[in-house]
Design an enzyme around this catalytic site. Sequence first.
Site, PDB file in Angstrom:
ATOM      1  N   SER A   1       0.995  -1.005   0.025  1.00  0.00           N
ATOM      2  CA  SER A   1      -0.053   0.072  -0.092  1.00  0.00           C
ATOM      3  C   SER A   1       1.083   1.315   0.077  1.00  0.00           C
ATOM      4  CB  SER A   1      -0.810  -0.082   1.230  1.00  0.00           C
ATOM      5  OG  SER A   1      -1.412   1.232   1.494  1.00  0.00           O
TER       6      SER A   1
ATOM      7  N   TYR B   1      -1.891   0.174  10.538  1.00  0.00           N
ATOM      8  CA  TYR B   1      -1.919  -0.460   9.338  1.00  0.00           C
ATOM      9  C   TYR B   1      -0.522  -0.040   8.559  1.00  0.00           C
ATOM     10  CZ  TYR B   1      -3.778  -1.015   4.251  1.00  0.00           C
ATOM     11  OH  TYR B   1      -4.068  -1.479   3.324  1.00  0.00           O
TER      12      TYR B   1
END
Length: 310
Positions: free
Chosen positions: A177, A190
Amino acid sequence: MAPDSKPKDSVALFLGKILFSLLETMVFSLIPKPRKNVAGEIVLVTGAGSGLGRLLALQFAQLGSVLVLWDINKEGNEQTCRMAREAGAMKAYAYSCDCSRREDVYRVADQVKKEVGDVSILINNAGIVTGRKFLECPDELMEKSLDVNFKAHLWTYKAFLPAMIANDHGHLVCISSSAGLFGICGLADYCASKFAATGFAESVFAETIAQNQKGIKTTIVYPFFTNTGMFDGCSTASPNLLPILEPEYVVRKIVDAVLQNQLYLCIPKTLYFLLFLKSFLPLRTLLILARYLDIFHVMDGVMMKKNLKT
């Protein structure tokens, strides 16, 4: 003179390889690389029950691959399996697997080896997001985030990499990501999991190079926030620079990168420039830039959800 010749030759060879690598990168930035044929390849996709995982499965199905689909959501995964067969997959198999549990990964991996064969393309796609500020996030959710987004990669590599090494053939795909490149307000757990997944994938890639395992390729993908349901509520004040991505576009780019054995893929290309700036700008300056691009506003939309998304 003989003892001196070896170091000089080594330096010359080293510089020659560096130059060749740079020239190759320049050429293939202008001319697309030849695409490899993945018909008949056994492709395993984690998190295949929805979102990017489902779309990746359908893309490889159209290329004639054998699909092995993993997801904790049995119903969604079996639906993906039916869709993959209709899309042209040579064969498609659905397995229920909780990728956050090491024992489950190893158990289902052994089942796949017996029933399907050696996986040759491994796509670690499964991911979750808590969407909460660090001090507001329960410990168990942070642990779950690390288990799914990072630790699952350890167990799947352990399960399937040995066969790739034995065959000197395989492809490891890490769906990371943009949060694996930049620390982002409101996504501490995250970001940590995605940074870890990135570092792990790069390290294993370095091992394959050091051990001269040329038949094993790696692709690490860094997409910005994608409209798949994980980041419902996100918006961006700079859509021309950092747009919320459509999943179909992201999947096309990922598949192209895999077929061309591309090591890194940033989506959108703006991330390459931001990564370049990160390499020399002070952190405070980067934060000013992030505020200008309104990245924090994007994350406010995530944090408002206050629930775990998969």
